[in-house]
Design a protein around this motif. Structure first.
Motif, PDB file in Angstrom:
ATOM      1  N   THR A   1      20.101  81.233  74.187  1.00  0.00           N
ATOM      2  CA  THR A   1      19.429  82.495  74.485  1.00  0.00           C
ATOM      3  C   THR A   1      19.878  83.620  73.562  1.00  0.00           C
ATOM      4  OG1 THR A   1      19.270  81.830  76.808  1.00  0.00           O
ATOM      5  CG2 THR A   1      18.930  84.157  76.312  1.00  0.00           C
ATOM      6  N   GLU A   2      21.178  83.724  73.334  1.00  0.00           N
ATOM      7  CA  GLU A   2      21.702  84.798  72.487  1.00  0.00           C
ATOM      8  C   GLU A   2      21.239  84.680  71.044  1.00  0.00           C
ATOM      9  OE1 GLU A   2      23.976  87.491  73.658  1.00  0.00           O
ATOM     10  OE2 GLU A   2      22.732  86.728  75.287  1.00  0.00           O
TER      11      GLU A   2
ATOM     12  N   GLU B   1      11.094  87.454  72.046  1.00  0.00           N
ATOM     13  CA  GLU B   1      12.360  87.676  72.734  1.00  0.00           C
ATOM     14  C   GLU B   1      12.253  87.830  74.253  1.00  0.00           C
ATOM     15  OE1 GLU B   1      14.354  91.132  71.361  1.00  0.00           O
ATOM     16  OE2 GLU B   1      12.628  92.465  71.602  1.00  0.00           O
TER      17      GLU B   1
ATOM     18  N   VAL C   1      17.791  86.467  71.407  1.00  0.00           N
ATOM     19  CA  VAL C   1      17.849  87.839  71.930  1.00  0.00           C
ATOM     20  C   VAL C   1      18.698  88.743  71.044  1.00  0.00           C
ATOM     21  CG1 VAL C   1      18.581  89.249  73.886  1.00  0.00           C
ATOM     22  CG2 VAL C   1      17.423  87.067  74.283  1.00  0.00           C
ATOM     23  N   ARG C   2      19.842  88.229  70.594  1.00  0.00           N
ATOM     24  CA  ARG C   2      20.741  89.013  69.746  1.00  0.00           C
ATOM     25  C   ARG C   2      20.701  88.608  68.280  1.00  0.00           C
ATOM     26  NH1 ARG C   2      24.091  92.382  72.353  1.00  0.00           N
ATOM     27  NH2 ARG C   2      24.306  92.154  74.630  1.00  0.00           N
TER      28      ARG C   2
ATOM     29  N   ARG D   1      15.891  87.048  79.474  1.00  0.00           N
ATOM     30  CA  ARG D   1      16.872  85.991  79.173  1.00  0.00           C
ATOM     31  C   ARG D   1      16.600  84.737  80.005  1.00  0.00           C
ATOM     32  NH1 ARG D   1      21.569  87.901  76.524  1.00  0.00           N
ATOM     33  NH2 ARG D   1      21.446  90.127  76.084  1.00  0.00           N
ATOM     34  N   ASP D   2      16.221  84.928  81.248  1.00  0.00           N
ATOM     35  CA  ASP D   2      15.900  83.773  82.087  1.00  0.00           C
ATOM     36  C   ASP D   2      14.703  83.005  81.528  1.00  0.00           C
ATOM     37  OD1 ASP D   2      17.957  84.204  83.845  1.00  0.00           O
ATOM     38  OD2 ASP D   2      16.736  85.244  85.351  1.00  0.00           O
TER      39      ASP D   2
ATOM     40  N   SER E   1      15.879  81.094  78.539  1.00  0.00           N
ATOM     41  CA  SER E   1      16.715  79.991  78.992  1.00  0.00           C
ATOM     42  C   SER E   1      15.874  78.861  79.586  1.00  0.00           C
ATOM     43  CB  SER E   1      17.723  80.498  80.028  1.00  0.00           C
ATOM     44  OG  SER E   1      18.519  79.440  80.522  1.00  0.00           O
TER      45      SER E   1
END
Length: 243
Positions: free
Chosen positions: A153-154, A78, A157-158, A129-130, A133
Motif C-alpha cells: 500500500t505504501e 491512489e 500511496v507514498r 488504503r483499505d 490493500s
C-alpha cells in the motif's frame, strides 16, 4: 537468449531502454497503428518507467473512460477505486470465459471472487488504503501474482516503489488477456515478438489456441516495441494469446 518464466517479469534494463528515432520505418506483421521505427537508447531507467506509465494510462483510459495520463497516473490510482473496479471487471470477464469456454478455462488460472471497495474513499484516507490493500490481496490470492512484482500500500500511496506498481499492473494485464480482457500495448507487443521468435525457431503453436482478445483502439507508443525486443527473450513453451 533467456526463457521468460510463466508470468515473468520485465525488470528495467541495465543499459537503459530504447526509443525510436526517425528513419528506417517498417511495419510489423499483424500490428495496428503506425510502422515501428529504428531506435536509440533511453537516457535512464526513469524514462523507461515513464513509458510504461504512459502505456498503462492509455490502457486504463480506453477501458474505463478515465481522465488519466502519465502525469496524474499515481494520483488517479491512489484511492484504490480504479484498482478495485479493474479487479472486479477482470473477475467478471473470467467467470464469463468459464461459462463460454469451460474446457479452455480448465487450463487457465481464473479469479473466482471480486474485491470489496469503499466508493467514497478520498486520497490519503484509511478508506483509500483499505481499497488498495484489498486490491493487493486480490492480486495475490485470486490472480497468483508473484511477490517479485507485487507492491504494498505504501508503495503507491507514498510513492515508495512506483516501479512495482507498474510491473504488477503489467503482469495483471498479461494474465487477464488470456481470458479476453484487453491488454496494455506493451503486453501485446511481447506476444507479437514471441510469435515471431516461435516462427523463426520453428516451435509449435500454442496448444490449445488462446481465446481471441477483444479489439482495442490502437496505441501509438512508437518506442515500446523495441523496449520489449531489447530484453532478448525467447518465446515461452506454453499457451499464449496472439495479437
Amino acid at each position: 537468449m533467456q526463457h521468460r518464466e510463466t508470468g515473468g517479469t520485465h525488470p528495467l534494463p541495465a543499459e537503459g531502454p530504447t526509443m525510436p528515432q526517425p528513419g528506417g520505418c517498417r511495419r510489423r506483421p499483424g500490428t495496428l497503428g503506425p510502422p515501428v521505427r529504428s531506435i536509440r537508447p533511453f537516457k535512464s531507467s526513469e524514462q523507461y518507467l515513464e513509458a510504461m506509465k504512459e502505456d498503462l494510462a492509455e490502457w486504463l483510459r480506453d477501458l474505463y473512460g478515465l481522465d488519466i495520463d502519465a502525469a496524474n497516473f499515481l494520483q488517479v490510482l491512489e484511492t484504490g477505486l480504479v484498482l478495485c473496479r479493474h479487479a472486479n471487471a477482470i473477475t467478471e470477464a473470467a467467470l464469463a470465459f468459464l461459462t463460454e469456454a469451460p474446457a479452455r478455462a480448465q487450463r487457465i488460472p481464473l479469479p473466482r471472487a471480486g474485491v470489496s471497495c469503499n466508493g467514497a474513499a478520498q486520497p490519503g484516507t484509511f478508506q483509500a488504503r483499505d481499497n488498495v490493500s484489498n486490491f493487493i490481496q486480490w492480486c495475490r490470492k485470486e490472480m497468483g501474482i508473484q511477490e517479485v512484482v507485487m507492491f504494498e500500500t505504501e508503495d503507491l500511496v507514498r510513492r515508495k516503489n512506483v516501479k512495482n506498481v507498474v510491473l504488477c499492473l503489467l503482469e495483471l494485464g498479461r494474465r487477464a488477456w488470456r481470458f479476453g480482457v484487453a491488454a496494455p500495448t506493451l503486453v501485446r507487443l511481447e506476444e507479437e515478438i514471441d510469435e515471431e521468435l516461435r516462427q523463426e525457431l520453428a516451435l509449435p503453436p500454442p496448444d490449445p489456441p488462446p481465446p481471441e482478445p477483444p479489439a482495442r483502439r490502437p496505441c501509438h507508443f512508437r518506442h515500446l516495441d523495441q523496449l520489449v525486443r531489447g530484453s532478448g527473450r525467447a518465446p515461452q513453451h506454453r499457451p499464449k494469446p496472439r495479437p
